[in-house]
Design a protein around this motif. Structure first.
Motif, PDB file in Angstrom:
ATOM      1  N   GLY A   1       0.814  -1.205   0.000  1.00 57.55           N
ATOM      2  CA  GLY A   1       0.000   0.000   0.000  1.00 57.55           C
ATOM      3  C   GLY A   1       0.850   1.258   0.000  1.00 57.55           C
ATOM      4  N   GLU A   2       1.906   1.258   0.800  1.00 61.03           N
ATOM      5  CA  GLU A   2       2.802   2.419   0.854  1.00 61.03           C
ATOM      6  C   GLU A   2       3.526   2.609  -0.479  1.00 61.03           C
ATOM      7  N   GLU A   3       3.914   1.523  -1.123  1.00 62.79           N
ATOM      8  CA  GLU A   3       4.569   1.628  -2.434  1.00 62.79           C
ATOM      9  C   GLU A   3       3.618   2.204  -3.478  1.00 62.79           C
ATOM     10  N   TYR A   4       2.379   1.718  -3.490  1.00 59.97           N
ATOM     11  CA  TYR A   4       1.365   2.265  -4.409  1.00 59.97           C
ATOM     12  C   TYR A   4       1.162   3.752  -4.134  1.00 59.97           C
ATOM     13  N   ALA A   5       1.064   4.108  -2.850  1.00 62.40           N
ATOM     14  CA  ALA A   5       0.824   5.505  -2.471  1.00 62.40           C
ATOM     15  C   ALA A   5       1.990   6.392  -2.909  1.00 62.40           C
ATOM     16  N   LYS A   6       3.221   5.919  -2.752  1.00 58.05           N
ATOM     17  CA  LYS A   6       4.378   6.709  -3.178  1.00 58.05           C
ATOM     18  C   LYS A   6       4.350   6.951  -4.685  1.00 58.05           C
ATOM     19  N   LYS A   7       4.028   5.923  -5.459  1.00 58.64           N
ATOM     20  CA  LYS A   7       3.929   6.085  -6.920  1.00 58.64           C
ATOM     21  C   LYS A   7       2.843   7.103  -7.271  1.00 58.64           C
TER      22      LYS A   7
ATOM     23  N   GLU B   1       4.711   6.814  14.159  1.00 56.48           N
ATOM     24  CA  GLU B   1       5.307   6.748  12.820  1.00 56.48           C
ATOM     25  C   GLU B   1       4.401   7.449  11.818  1.00 56.48           C
ATOM     26  N   ILE B   2       5.032   8.084  10.845  1.00 51.86           N
ATOM     27  CA  ILE B   2       4.301   8.673   9.726  1.00 51.86           C
ATOM     28  C   ILE B   2       4.730   7.899   8.488  1.00 51.86           C
ATOM     29  N   ASP B   3       3.754   7.396   7.744  1.00 54.95           N
ATOM     30  CA  ASP B   3       4.056   6.545   6.590  1.00 54.95           C
ATOM     31  C   ASP B   3       4.864   7.273   5.528  1.00 54.95           C
TER      32      ASP B   3
ATOM     33  N   VAL C   1       3.319  17.742   3.601  1.00 56.41           N
ATOM     34  CA  VAL C   1       2.118  16.921   3.772  1.00 56.41           C
ATOM     35  C   VAL C   1       2.509  15.624   4.457  1.00 56.41           C
ATOM     36  N   PHE C   2       1.868  15.343   5.582  1.00 56.34           N
ATOM     37  CA  PHE C   2       2.082  14.114   6.332  1.00 56.34           C
ATOM     38  C   PHE C   2       0.972  13.147   5.925  1.00 56.34           C
ATOM     39  N   VAL C   3       1.366  12.004   5.382  1.00 54.99           N
ATOM     40  CA  VAL C   3       0.394  11.094   4.768  1.00 54.99           C
ATOM     41  C   VAL C   3       0.327   9.774   5.537  1.00 54.99           C
ATOM     42  N   GLU C   4      -0.865   9.427   5.963  1.00 54.89           N
ATOM     43  CA  GLU C   4      -1.128   8.121   6.559  1.00 54.89           C
ATOM     44  C   GLU C   4      -1.735   7.249   5.470  1.00 54.89           C
ATOM     45  N   VAL C   5      -1.180   6.060   5.282  1.00 53.47           N
ATOM     46  CA  VAL C   5      -1.649   5.145   4.241  1.00 53.47           C
ATOM     47  C   VAL C   5      -2.369   3.973   4.900  1.00 53.47           C
TER      48      VAL C   5
ATOM     49  N   PHE D   1     -14.735  -4.637   6.994  1.00 51.10           N
ATOM     50  CA  PHE D   1     -14.625  -3.963   8.288  1.00 51.10           C
ATOM     51  C   PHE D   1     -14.546  -2.455   8.116  1.00 51.10           C
ATOM     52  N   GLY D   2     -15.063  -1.951   7.020  1.00 50.98           N
ATOM     53  CA  GLY D   2     -15.064  -0.523   6.741  1.00 50.98           C
ATOM     54  C   GLY D   2     -13.871  -0.123   5.893  1.00 50.98           C
ATOM     55  N   ARG D   3     -13.828   1.137   5.527  1.00 50.44           N
ATOM     56  CA  ARG D   3     -12.723   1.678   4.734  1.00 50.44           C
ATOM     57  C   ARG D   3     -11.530   1.938   5.645  1.00 50.44           C
ATOM     58  N   GLY D   4     -10.361   1.957   5.053  1.00 52.68           N
ATOM     59  CA  GLY D   4      -9.143   2.165   5.818  1.00 52.68           C
ATOM     60  C   GLY D   4      -9.093   3.494   6.542  1.00 52.68           C
ATOM     61  N   PHE D   5      -9.596   4.549   5.898  1.00 58.21           N
ATOM     62  CA  PHE D   5      -9.526   5.875   6.520  1.00 58.21           C
ATOM     63  C   PHE D   5     -10.276   5.928   7.851  1.00 58.21           C
ATOM     64  N   GLU D   6     -11.245   5.035   8.011  1.00 57.15           N
ATOM     65  CA  GLU D   6     -12.016   5.016   9.255  1.00 57.15           C
ATOM     66  C   GLU D   6     -11.171   4.583  10.450  1.00 57.15           C
ATOM     67  N   ALA D   7     -10.041   3.935  10.185  1.00 56.87           N
ATOM     68  CA  ALA D   7      -9.147   3.483  11.255  1.00 56.87           C
ATOM     69  C   ALA D   7      -8.240   4.601  11.763  1.00 56.87           C
ATOM     70  N   VAL D   8      -8.258   5.743  11.104  1.00 59.88           N
ATOM     71  CA  VAL D   8      -7.427   6.869  11.542  1.00 59.88           C
ATOM     72  C   VAL D   8      -8.251   7.678  12.541  1.00 59.88           C
TER      73      VAL D   8
END
Length: 118
Positions: free
Chosen positions: A10-16, A36-38, A49-53, A61-68
């Motif tokens: 996920g972090e690799e996809y986000a970086k691209k 930690e900041i991804d 910009v500080f990005v959480e992935v 179990f819901g979308r990932g952003f809901e876990a933040v």
């Protein structure tokens, strides 16, 4: 898929994705005693910009952003303060984003970039 492997993919996809949007990667997996900041990036206007992935293989179990949640946000904020204190760069502004990825069969099924998420 193992959660650690999924997180790294996920972090690799986000970086691209971020590079394709002309962001400059400043740091990945930046750690402080608070957490930690991804990914930490700079945009073309010199904003940091500080990005959480968050990557998931299903929405069961819901979308990932809901876990933040509030506690995760506080850890990220405190870690961002440490980064800014160590940085020799003066930025115009700061922002906290979340990139939510739905991954399946080795590819991105959905990518949601939430700017100013908190």
């Amino acid at each position: 898929m193992d959660n650690k492997i999924l997180g790294k993919k996920g972090e690799e996809y986000a970086k691209k994705y971020l590079k394709s949007k002309n962001y400059t990667i400043l740091a990945t997996n930046y750690k402080s005693r608070y957490g930690e900041i991804d990914i930490i990036v700079k945009d073309e206007e010199n904003n940091v910009v500080f990005v959480e992935v968050k990557a998931r293989t299903s929405e069961s179990f819901g979308r990932g952003f809901e876990a933040v949640d509030f506690f995760k946000q506080q850890k990220i904020r405190k870690t961002a303060i440490v980064f800014l204190g160590e940085s020799k760069t003066i930025f115009n502004s700061i922002r906290f984003d979340v990139i939510d990825l739905l991954v399946g069969n080795g590819r991105i099924l959905d990518l949601l970039h939430i700017e100013n998420a908190f």
